[in-house]
Design a protein around this motif. Structure first.
Motif, short mmCIF file in Angstrom:
data_model
loop_
_atom_site.label_atom_id
_atom_site.label_comp_id
_atom_site.label_asym_id
_atom_site.label_seq_id
_atom_site.Cartn_x
_atom_site.Cartn_y
_atom_site.Cartn_z
N MET A 1 0.78 2.52 11.08
CA MET A 1 -0.42 2.10 10.37
C MET A 1 -0.14 1.79 8.90
O MET A 1 -0.92 1.09 8.26
CB MET A 1 -1.50 3.16 10.49
CG MET A 1 -2.02 3.33 11.92
SD MET A 1 -2.57 1.75 12.67
CE MET A 1 -4.08 1.50 11.75
N GLU A 2 0.96 2.29 8.36
CA GLU A 2 1.33 1.91 6.99
C GLU A 2 1.50 0.39 6.88
O GLU A 2 1.24 -0.19 5.83
CB GLU A 2 2.62 2.63 6.57
CG GLU A 2 2.39 4.10 6.26
CD GLU A 2 3.68 4.83 5.91
OE1 GLU A 2 3.61 6.05 5.67
OE2 GLU A 2 4.75 4.18 5.87
N LEU A 3 1.91 -0.23 7.96
CA LEU A 3 2.04 -1.69 7.96
C LEU A 3 0.78 -2.37 8.50
O LEU A 3 0.31 -3.36 7.94
CB LEU A 3 3.24 -2.11 8.82
CG LEU A 3 3.39 -3.62 9.09
CD1 LEU A 3 3.73 -4.37 7.79
CD2 LEU A 3 4.46 -3.87 10.15
N LEU A 4 0.22 -1.81 9.57
CA LEU A 4 -0.76 -2.56 10.35
C LEU A 4 -2.21 -2.37 9.93
O LEU A 4 -3.07 -3.16 10.34
CB LEU A 4 -0.63 -2.19 11.83
CG LEU A 4 0.72 -2.52 12.47
CD1 LEU A 4 0.77 -2.01 13.90
CD2 LEU A 4 0.99 -4.02 12.44
N ASP A 5 -2.53 -1.32 9.14
CA ASP A 5 -3.95 -1.13 8.87
C ASP A 5 -4.41 -1.77 7.56
O ASP A 5 -5.55 -1.55 7.13
CB ASP A 5 -4.36 0.35 8.94
CG ASP A 5 -3.96 1.15 7.71
OD1 ASP A 5 -3.18 0.65 6.89
OD2 ASP A 5 -4.46 2.28 7.56
N GLU A 6 -3.57 -2.60 6.95
CA GLU A 6 -4.06 -3.39 5.83
C GLU A 6 -5.00 -4.47 6.37
O GLU A 6 -4.78 -5.03 7.44
CB GLU A 6 -2.90 -4.02 5.07
CG GLU A 6 -2.08 -3.03 4.26
CD GLU A 6 -1.16 -3.73 3.27
OE1 GLU A 6 -1.42 -3.67 2.06
OE2 GLU A 6 -0.19 -4.34 3.74
N MET B 1 0.85 -1.19 0.00
CA MET B 1 0.00 0.00 0.00
C MET B 1 0.88 1.24 0.00
O MET B 1 2.04 1.21 0.40
CB MET B 1 -0.92 0.00 1.23
CG MET B 1 -0.19 0.11 2.57
SD MET B 1 -1.32 0.19 3.97
CE MET B 1 -1.95 1.86 3.75
N SER B 2 0.33 2.35 -0.47
CA SER B 2 1.09 3.59 -0.47
C SER B 2 1.14 4.15 0.95
O SER B 2 0.25 3.89 1.76
CB SER B 2 0.43 4.61 -1.40
OG SER B 2 -0.91 4.85 -1.01
N GLY B 3 2.20 4.92 1.24
CA GLY B 3 2.35 5.47 2.57
C GLY B 3 1.48 6.69 2.79
O GLY B 3 0.88 7.24 1.87
N TYR B 4 1.42 7.12 4.05
CA TYR B 4 0.63 8.30 4.39
C TYR B 4 1.41 9.59 4.16
O TYR B 4 0.83 10.67 4.15
CB TYR B 4 0.19 8.23 5.85
CG TYR B 4 -0.88 7.21 6.11
CD1 TYR B 4 -2.18 7.41 5.66
CD2 TYR B 4 -0.62 6.03 6.80
CE1 TYR B 4 -3.18 6.49 5.88
CE2 TYR B 4 -1.60 5.10 7.04
CZ TYR B 4 -2.88 5.32 6.57
OH TYR B 4 -3.86 4.39 6.79
N GLY B 5 2.74 9.48 4.03
CA GLY B 5 3.53 10.68 3.83
C GLY B 5 3.57 11.57 5.05
O GLY B 5 3.57 12.80 4.92
#
Length: 224
Positions: free
Chosen positions: A14-19, A1-5
């Protein structure tokens, strides 16, 4: 997924965990599942391909370690993975406190019995092999009968009759037994109002609530 920046640590986590499914896979590992099929039983509506993808992502991130012994693959949490225990527990406690309503789609006899198998207090069961049967209302006939077998401190769950003598039989709807396991309703209340019935010798009937107990988050305080 793309990051939040964002530099925010919450955003980076959450970039890793909210998938989708990721934290539930972590939950299963925290609860002691180590093999692919065990993980699948804890997330039965997750496809094998997606589970494999999530395990690979967690391994790349250093959260999960993959190992192989005698040709059999197993998965375990690394130190950084185990550090998520407090996060998962806090989310579960919040869910118990503030999201109480369960839809029919949330009820799953396979997941309920699997969760019971891995967390029932086997130390309080008789030393000899002991079998409890469960008859569930409100589910398809093929998923309505279950057997919990405890022997040598180990619990197994069967969706077919294992052929052992049954010490007692628990009768309840899937919704009611789920509510008892979650701690939404006590064993005492369910037995008193008749929504749960236990058949068998009197001494065994009295012991069943202690043998089965409730889920790990059942004691989480509810709002007044």
């Amino acid at each position: 997924m793309s990051g939040y920046g964002q530099f925010c640590p919450v955003a980076k986590a959450m970039e890793l965990l909210d998938e989708r499914w990721t934290l539930l896979v972590v939950r299963e590992l925290l609860l002691g599942s180590t093999h692919f099929n065990e993980l699948r039983r804890g997330v039965p509506k997750m496809s094998p391909a997606l589970l494999s993808k999530r395990l690979k992502a967690l391994t790349r991130a250093g959260v999960v370690e993959r190992s192989e012994t005698d040709g059999r693959t197993s998965y375990s949490l690394t130190a950084r993975g185990k550090d998520l225990a407090a996060v998962v527990e806090a989310l579960g406690t919040w869910g118990v406190r503030w999201i109480g309503e369960l839809g029919d789609e949330d009820l799953d006899p396979h997941l309920l019995m699997w969760d019971m198998r891995r967390t029932i207090p086997t130390s309080v069961w008789p030393a000899a092999r002991t079998t409890l049967a469960f008859c569930l209302d409100g589910v398809e006939a093929r998923a309505a009968r279950w057997w919990l077998v405890v022997a040598d401190g180990r619990a197994d769950v069967c969706d077919f009759d294992p052929g052992y003598d049954v010490a007692a039989t628990v009768h309840a709807s899937l919704r009611t037994l789920t509510a008892v396991w979650r701690g939404d309703v006590s064993w005492q209340r369910a037995l008193l109002d008749g929504s749960v019935a236990v058949s068998g010798p009197a001494q065994t009937r009295r012991a069943v609530p202690t043998w089965v107990g409730q889920g790990s988050l059942a004691a989480a305080p509810r709002p007044a």
